[in-house]
Design an enzyme around this catalytic site. Sequence first.
Site, short mmCIF file in Angstrom:
data_model
loop_
_atom_site.label_atom_id
_atom_site.label_comp_id
_atom_site.label_asym_id
_atom_site.label_seq_id
_atom_site.Cartn_x
_atom_site.Cartn_y
_atom_site.Cartn_z
N GLU A 153 59.67 -26.68 36.83
CA GLU A 153 59.11 -27.92 36.82
C GLU A 153 59.92 -29.06 37.19
O GLU A 153 59.52 -29.87 37.99
CB GLU A 153 58.22 -28.52 35.28
CG GLU A 153 56.99 -27.61 35.18
CD GLU A 153 56.03 -27.93 35.92
OE1 GLU A 153 55.50 -29.07 36.07
OE2 GLU A 153 55.55 -26.89 36.61
N SER A 196 9.96 -21.69 44.38
CA SER A 196 8.46 -21.44 43.65
C SER A 196 8.77 -21.17 42.32
O SER A 196 7.57 -20.69 41.72
CB SER A 196 8.29 -19.78 44.30
OG SER A 196 7.97 -20.12 45.80
#
Length: 695
Positions: A106, A374
């Site tokens: 990091e 539908s």
Amino acid sequence: MANARGPGEDAGTGKRSGRRSPLQTLFYWLTIAVIWVAIFGVAFIGFMAIDLPDISSLDHPDKQPSITYLDRSGALIAVRGGSQASAPVKIEELPDYVPLAFVAIEDRRFFTHPGFDPLGISRALLSNLTKRKGANLAGGSTITQQLARNLFLSANQNMKRKVQELMIAVWLEHKYTKKQILEMYLNRVYFGAGAYGIEAASQRYFNKDAKELTIGESAMLAGLMKAPNSYSPLSDQERAGRRAMVVLNEMVQSKVITAEQRDEAIAKPISVSKTLASAHAQYFVDWLDKDIRSLIDPKNTEDLIVETTLDLPIQTDAERAVQTIMARDAKKGPQQAAVVSVDGEGRIRAMIGGVSYADSQFNRATDAHRQTGSSFKPFVYLTAMEKGYQPTTPVVDEPYSIGNWSPENYTKKYLGLIDLQTALAQSINTVAARLANDVGRDNVAATAHRMGLTAKINTDPAMALGTSEATPLEMAQAYIPFSNGGYRATVHGVIRIRTASGKVMYQYRDPGEDGGRVRVVNNPALSNMTLMMRGVMAHGSGTGAAVPGYDLAGKTGTTSDYRDAWFDGFTGGFVTVVWVGRDDNTPMKGKVTGAGTPSGIWKMYMSSALKRIQASPIPEGPPASGELTPVAEDALRDLLGTQADAVAASQAANDNGQAQEQPPIVTMQPIPNPEEKKKDSSLDDLFSEAQKKNQ
């Protein structure tokens, strides 16, 4: 003798000249520039600090309660919230490679920068200038900046937030040592799966204390920082493993570990704890999590336990069906799916919000408003049944127009003289459009809302074909009265919220409890609809979803250009809605219909789920009357269209004893599943008694 002139004096007057030398001029304007830069700098910092959060409370943070989610039998689903859910660890208690794994991947210059990394920021700026459209901004954030963001700021990517992040990072570096900053970071960062802090993450993923983490496990946790959901070992072990390998290589380059230690870590398998529910249940938890705190006393500081309605065994069945059928039909073009199962009391028993939670946390079950196709037609037919029409009422499938709009059937063909139950089973568009127009499109919308559909419903001529949008969760709620004897129910996912000490903070009460259950469908309309929707699965468009041996009914749905495909089905007191499509709302190239992929998912899932829930037959009402009401009689001739005489003859023949034969309805009690755990008898007994009364 001429007087001598001093420097800068005028030759005629001997007075000092007002002109400056070039060096003096440069110094003057530099001074002015510095002053203005300082003024603008102070103003800029002041503007950025206007809504800067209070950072003085860092030394004494308020404890946020954690929230533990349990399924209906008490099994753990997830833990969310509360960075203090697990006790913070001291960095000296951890093996050196644990914190240094995070530094390596990091923020390699963590121990030398002043809170921000100029090289990292420059690299991020260059990346952002050349980034693809729609890609995320590169941040170049240090560990200190990440801590500042996690503690005080939102995750929104904008210039103001980045400046505030830098300001807080510099303050943190001034107030705390590097060791303290790294310790706070490890104890507060989010690791996914509801785990905040290294101790909670270690327990969640590996079922061990953080001080016992191996090199490989440390690398896997450090790898989660880039994207906790995407690299979670709970949802994608292979991807998580590849990310851990990247971290291990960075640890070697940073001299945190040796190459031999890396190879040893690679050779040793990483075992992930199975105590956490599968990732797909996180869609359900996400849906609940945003509202849980609003249901309880805001002053509460105790950890919470949420008893939910979810049933993890059938949740697993739903996940397996989605994964299997979506992989099978991948070449046809569907990219996403959603599944919602609810019982007759509205309790959500299973929820799938997408094909992969790791890839996308957008919950299509609750938030994707799509045209219903539908699957909306049962509300049209129910309105007609309530006005006196019968399943055997004759109609004509032929070209039909309302104004300048003319519906077409899926097959592009017309069947001529048929009856309403055949029209629904075969999903005939012309009949549905004419029927909605004749009974009143406003009345159809009112029926759908009465059944529980909360979405806005348009009343244009095409409304009968499902042009309105709804979520799968909304459709499931609207189908509940079909399944439970005609009673409306509100979908919900929480049974009870209590504190860890046992204090009940919230107990679900159905909105209709005080005045009794609200019946929204009466007979014979309900029994007529049950008959017709059984026919959809027995010999109509829904045969692909049928599960032999069970009393099932439902309806397929497909929207124009094959953008959405649905199957909405039910048995006694249990409704399941399946939707498939694409997030960009483009057509599925394989012309996927409700009779295809959704029906396949429904059948595979329900084949297992029906055994687990010990499904009951659909509650029946009294037999439907064969007589038409005056309202239906008045509309009959218009409904029949150009073949009115042929239909009248057909009716006369039926009156002479030549009625059409109907297939028998077969129902069967399922074989009890010996592996199923004993359910909550108090809730299930009440529900069973209610079902018996309505049959």
